[in-house]
Design an enzyme around this catalytic site. Structure first.
Site, PDB file in Angstrom:
ATOM      1  N   LYS A   1       6.682  -7.239   8.899  1.00  0.00           N
ATOM      2  CA  LYS A   1       7.003  -6.998   7.486  1.00  0.00           C
ATOM      3  C   LYS A   1       6.910  -5.496   7.233  1.00  0.00           C
ATOM      4  O   LYS A   1       5.826  -4.930   7.134  1.00  0.00           O
ATOM      5  CB  LYS A   1       6.047  -7.724   6.533  1.00  0.00           C
ATOM      6  CG  LYS A   1       6.630  -7.670   5.116  1.00  0.00           C
ATOM      7  CD  LYS A   1       5.612  -7.691   4.011  1.00  0.00           C
ATOM      8  CE  LYS A   1       5.039  -6.370   3.647  1.00  0.00           C
ATOM      9  NZ  LYS A   1       5.931  -5.412   2.981  1.00  0.00           N
TER      10      LYS A   1
ATOM     11  N   GLU B   1       8.295  -2.409   1.675  1.00  0.00           N
ATOM     12  CA  GLU B   1       9.504  -2.626   0.858  1.00  0.00           C
ATOM     13  C   GLU B   1      10.105  -1.294   0.390  1.00  0.00           C
ATOM     14  O   GLU B   1      11.277  -1.223   0.024  1.00  0.00           O
ATOM     15  CB  GLU B   1       9.194  -3.530  -0.351  1.00  0.00           C
ATOM     16  CG  GLU B   1       8.174  -2.990  -1.361  1.00  0.00           C
ATOM     17  CD  GLU B   1       6.730  -3.295  -0.987  1.00  0.00           C
ATOM     18  OE1 GLU B   1       6.396  -3.314   0.214  1.00  0.00           O
ATOM     19  OE2 GLU B   1       5.914  -3.509  -1.916  1.00  0.00           O
TER      20      GLU B   1
ATOM     21  N   SER C   1      -3.404   0.744   2.586  1.00  0.00           N
ATOM     22  CA  SER C   1      -4.552   1.248   1.822  1.00  0.00           C
ATOM     23  C   SER C   1      -5.769   0.347   2.038  1.00  0.00           C
ATOM     24  O   SER C   1      -5.634  -0.828   2.400  1.00  0.00           O
ATOM     25  CB  SER C   1      -4.181   1.284   0.342  1.00  0.00           C
ATOM     26  OG  SER C   1      -3.829  -0.020  -0.077  1.00  0.00           O
TER      27      SER C   1
ATOM     28  N   CYS D   1      -2.205   9.445   7.287  1.00  0.00           N
ATOM     29  CA  CYS D   1      -3.576   8.925   7.212  1.00  0.00           C
ATOM     30  C   CYS D   1      -4.531   9.809   8.000  1.00  0.00           C
ATOM     31  O   CYS D   1      -5.736   9.666   7.883  1.00  0.00           O
ATOM     32  CB  CYS D   1      -3.639   7.497   7.710  1.00  0.00           C
ATOM     33  SG  CYS D   1      -3.237   7.401   9.436  1.00  0.00           S
TER      34      CYS D   1
ATOM     35  N   GLU E   1      -9.193   9.026  -2.017  1.00  0.00           N
ATOM     36  CA  GLU E   1      -7.988   9.340  -1.234  1.00  0.00           C
ATOM     37  C   GLU E   1      -6.888   9.803  -2.187  1.00  0.00           C
ATOM     38  O   GLU E   1      -6.569   9.098  -3.154  1.00  0.00           O
ATOM     39  CB  GLU E   1      -7.513   8.112  -0.448  1.00  0.00           C
ATOM     40  CG  GLU E   1      -6.283   8.422   0.376  1.00  0.00           C
ATOM     41  CD  GLU E   1      -5.802   7.277   1.262  1.00  0.00           C
ATOM     42  OE1 GLU E   1      -5.871   6.116   0.829  1.00  0.00           O
ATOM     43  OE2 GLU E   1      -5.349   7.564   2.380  1.00  0.00           O
TER      44      GLU E   1
HETATM   45  P1  NAD Z   1      -0.227  -0.281   0.705  1.00  0.00           P
HETATM   46  O1  NAD Z   1      -1.582  -0.808   0.985  1.00  0.00           O
HETATM   47  O2  NAD Z   1       0.215  -0.177  -0.702  1.00  0.00           O
HETATM   48  O3  NAD Z   1       0.882  -1.189   1.434  1.00  0.00           O
HETATM   49  C1  NAD Z   1       0.764  -1.550   2.809  1.00  0.00           C
HETATM   50  C2  NAD Z   1       1.469  -2.880   3.012  1.00  0.00           C
HETATM   51  O4  NAD Z   1       0.807  -3.884   2.238  1.00  0.00           O
HETATM   52  C3  NAD Z   1       2.924  -2.863   2.566  1.00  0.00           C
HETATM   53  O5  NAD Z   1       3.705  -3.547   3.523  1.00  0.00           O
HETATM   54  C4  NAD Z   1       2.902  -3.568   1.210  1.00  0.00           C
HETATM   55  O6  NAD Z   1       4.076  -4.307   0.968  1.00  0.00           O
HETATM   56  C5  NAD Z   1       1.707  -4.503   1.316  1.00  0.00           C
HETATM   57  N1  NAD Z   1       0.981  -4.673   0.044  1.00  0.00           N
HETATM   58  C6  NAD Z   1       0.836  -3.748  -0.939  1.00  0.00           C
HETATM   59  N2  NAD Z   1       0.076  -4.243  -1.943  1.00  0.00           N
HETATM   60  C7  NAD Z   1      -0.267  -5.498  -1.587  1.00  0.00           C
HETATM   61  C8  NAD Z   1      -1.050  -6.520  -2.198  1.00  0.00           C
HETATM   62  N3  NAD Z   1      -1.627  -6.337  -3.383  1.00  0.00           N
HETATM   63  N4  NAD Z   1      -1.207  -7.689  -1.544  1.00  0.00           N
HETATM   64  C9  NAD Z   1      -0.637  -7.898  -0.340  1.00  0.00           C
HETATM   65  N5  NAD Z   1       0.126  -6.959   0.287  1.00  0.00           N
HETATM   66  C10 NAD Z   1       0.311  -5.777  -0.320  1.00  0.00           C
HETATM   67  O7  NAD Z   1      -0.121   1.133   1.464  1.00  0.00           O
HETATM   68  P2  NAD Z   1       1.044   2.209   1.364  1.00  0.00           P
HETATM   69  O8  NAD Z   1       0.991   2.852   0.016  1.00  0.00           O
HETATM   70  O9  NAD Z   1       2.319   1.636   1.837  1.00  0.00           O
HETATM   71  O10 NAD Z   1       0.563   3.263   2.478  1.00  0.00           O
HETATM   72  C11 NAD Z   1      -0.360   4.290   2.226  1.00  0.00           C
HETATM   73  C12 NAD Z   1      -1.757   3.884   2.624  1.00  0.00           C
HETATM   74  O11 NAD Z   1      -1.781   3.503   4.000  1.00  0.00           O
HETATM   75  C13 NAD Z   1      -2.754   5.028   2.499  1.00  0.00           C
HETATM   76  O12 NAD Z   1      -3.945   4.522   1.966  1.00  0.00           O
HETATM   77  C14 NAD Z   1      -2.953   5.486   3.941  1.00  0.00           C
HETATM   78  O13 NAD Z   1      -4.189   6.120   4.195  1.00  0.00           O
HETATM   79  C15 NAD Z   1      -2.856   4.192   4.662  1.00  0.00           C
HETATM   80  N6  NAD Z   1      -2.525   4.381   6.059  1.00  0.00           N
HETATM   81  C16 NAD Z   1      -3.514   4.192   6.969  1.00  0.00           C
HETATM   82  C17 NAD Z   1      -3.253   4.395   8.308  1.00  0.00           C
HETATM   83  C18 NAD Z   1      -4.329   4.217   9.332  1.00  0.00           C
HETATM   84  O14 NAD Z   1      -4.028   4.321  10.507  1.00  0.00           O
HETATM   85  N7  NAD Z   1      -5.558   3.969   8.942  1.00  0.00           N
HETATM   86  C19 NAD Z   1      -1.968   4.779   8.732  1.00  0.00           C
HETATM   87  C20 NAD Z   1      -0.981   4.946   7.752  1.00  0.00           C
HETATM   88  C21 NAD Z   1      -1.263   4.753   6.419  1.00  0.00           C
END
Ligand code: NAD
Length: 497
Positions: free
Chosen positions: A181, A184, A234, A289, A390
């Site tokens: 997945k 989006e 996140s 990240c 963050e």
């Molecule tokens: P996000 O958590 O908003 O989304 C990640 C995934 O989860 C997406 O596919 C999204 O569709 C899904 N999602 C979002 N909200 C959801 C919910 N309420 N319930 C279920 N699924 C949900 O993250 P983002 O904004 O796409 O990416 C940025 C974040 O990712 C930052 O916090 C960053 O630090 C983190 N990140 C971490 C790493 C790591 O290796 N630790 C790597 C890249 C990014």
């Protein structure tokens, strides 16, 4: 579907059982170029029925795929690597369009993704077990690794292509079948990558892609046939996915958010430190990240580093990532820009001084784009709320400490542990830091301590939930079940041969 990505606004599809299919849902999310706000495509917000179809296809493909010899399975990955190389520029351009990072950054991202495909080609060696003869006379014991079954990955917006490759190549090379997945917000480059995967001739159902958001994620967490999930995003969502999937007994690896620190000692090579920390804090508009978010200066480094980082960051050219010479692109969306601007204001409210202030940036000919210029917040109080929040944007906070002890104490209080770095020319200080720093990825005179594909991506604390990380040997352990066989054959039988 010929090509899902055209210049017109396309309604994207899912890839299930070797074919592009319309999702059952009628709800869509607009994919927007953050440099221009142009709508590039529409992501279907698929339903649990679409997830079920993908998981079923993967489950049906599993018995034959796990019986395909590992040496044959990796032939598809060799083909994929070549296709990714051939389409490097095309895919990188898509990454820039949907995510905003510069074309050079997009290419570098894809390169790290390809590196994982290359490493997974070594599965016939990496997946081997071990054995010992005569654990008791005439009895032999062995450990073998077997694939789990259907596994899934859920990925974030900031590396639209690379992060999927932390998982997909290892999962299928180990004999699992796979459901992805994408975010989006940035589905285009993975859709194109799946069109290339299709060209490898991979048997249908081995890889599947379901577009969507929260409903797709929850359906994957709950699905009884999904054996393991890899999540990156996140921290609140990582925690949610970890807990929800545990309820159905899944194996999980959930990478969360970050707040990465760099400590600058007064003996550091200040020119080198400045250049590297500037790249780390402002590269990919701070949406990495592993981006350095707080620089902790010790002693005289306070003044010298502050002056040089402000000078260096102020020269970065911000603009559309496809334009030659641009060094920093926009952040992902206008909401994200507003959130970052309000966090900068919060930092100023808590006592920091914005010696470079990226709020209210307007780029000529791109007035509607989500741009900020690099921001440096000097003198952020270590006890402030922002010190542990963050930001995920091009903002570097400067915190001053009187000693290494004080700096390490500050790092220990951070809820996150994705990365910590030290800049010094002193070996003993470097060793102490490596030993004591409370994070899973450590850099010594390195700004982005991103593990190569053959090492695990080792976040700690609120940056990771699970035991086995993505990439490297951990990936093989994560995607396989360990089986122990203890074997005895009667001596009489043995003597016949
Ligand atoms: P996000 O958590 O908003 O989304 C990640 C995934 O989860 C997406 O596919 C999204 O569709 C899904 N999602 C979002 N909200 C959801 C919910 N309420 N319930 C279920 N699924 C949900 O993250 P983002 O904004 O796409 O990416 C940025 C974040 O990712 C930052 O916090 C960053 O630090 C983190 N990140 C971490 C790493 C790591 O290796 N630790 C790597 C890249 C990014």
């Amino acid at each position: 579907m010929s090509s899902a990505v055209t210049t017109q606004v396309t309604e994207l599809q899912n890839y299930i059982n070797g074919a592009w299919r319309h999702p059952s849902s009628t709800e869509f999310f607009d994919v927007t170029n953050p440099a221009t706000t142009e709508i590039l495509a529409r992501t279907p917000m698929s339903s649990s029925a679409d997830v079920d179809a993908a998981v079923q296809a993967a489950a049906d493909a599993f018995p034959a795929w796990r019986r395909t010899p590992p040496g044959e399975r990796v032939q598809y990955l060799f083909k994929l690597k070549n296709l990714l190389e051939e389409h490097l520029d095309e895919l990188s351009r898509l990454i820039t369009l949907e995510n905003g990072k510069t074309f050079a950054e997009a290419k570098a991202e894809l390169r790290r993704g390809i590196e994982n495909v290359e490493v997974a080609c070594g599965i016939p060696m990496m997946m081997q077990g071990y054995n010992l003869e005569d654990v008791t006379p005439g009895v032999d014991e062995m450990q073998i690794r077997q694939p789990l079954g259907v596994v899934a990955a859920i990925v974030p917006f900031n590396f639209p292509a690379m992060i999927s490759y932390w998982f997909l190549p290892y999962a299928i090379a180990c004999g699992n079948t796979f459901v992805l997945k994408p975010s989006e917000r940035v589905p285009l480059s993975m859709i194109r990558a799946f069109e290339l995967l299709e060209k490898t001739g991979l048997p249908k159902g081995v890889v599947n892609l379901v577009n969507g958001g929260r409903d797709v994620v929850n359906a994957l967490c709950d699905h009884p046939q999904v054996r393991a999930i890899s999540f990156v995003g996140s921290t609140p969502v990582a925690k949610h996915v970890y807990a929800r999937s545990a309820a159905s007994g899944k194996r999980m690896q959930c990478q969360g958010g970050a707040k990465n620190h760099v400590i600058v000692l007064p003996d550091a090579d200040m020119e080198l430190a400045t250049q590297i920390i500037s790249d780390s804090a402002f590269g990919c508009a701070g949406q990495r990240c592993l981006a350095v978010s707080v620089a902790v200066t010790i002693g005289d480094a306070q003044e010298s580093f502050r002056d040089s980082i402000a000078r260096s960051a102020s020269t970065l050219r911000v603009g559309d990532g496809l334009e030659p010479g641009v060094q920093m692109g926009p952040v992902i969306s206008s909401e994200s820009k507003r959130r970052i601007e309000s966090l900068i204001s919060a930092g100023v409210g808590e006592g920091a001084k914005a010696i470079l202030d990226g709020r209210n940036t307007r780029i000529p000919n791109h007035e509607s784009g989500s741009f900020l210029t690099p921001t440096v917040l000097d003198g952020l109080p270590p006890t402030s709320q922002l010190a542990n929040t963050e930001i995920f944007g091009p903002v570097l906070s400067l915190v001053h400490a009187n000693s290494m002890d004080e700096a390490l104490d500050f790092l220990r209080r951070s809820p996150y542990g994705n990365q910590a770095s030290l800049f010094t020319t002193n070996g003993a200080a470097a060793r102490r830091f490596r030993y004591e720093a409370p994070a899973g990825n450590i850099g010594i005179n390195i700004g982005v301590a991103a593990p190569m594909a053959y090492f695990p991506f080792s976040g700690w604390k609120e940056s990771f939930f699970g035991i086995l990380h993505g990439q490297g040997r951990d990936a093989v352990e994560f995607y396989t079940e360990s089986k122990i066989v203890v074997e005895r054959w009667s001596r009489q039988e043995t003597r016949k041969f």
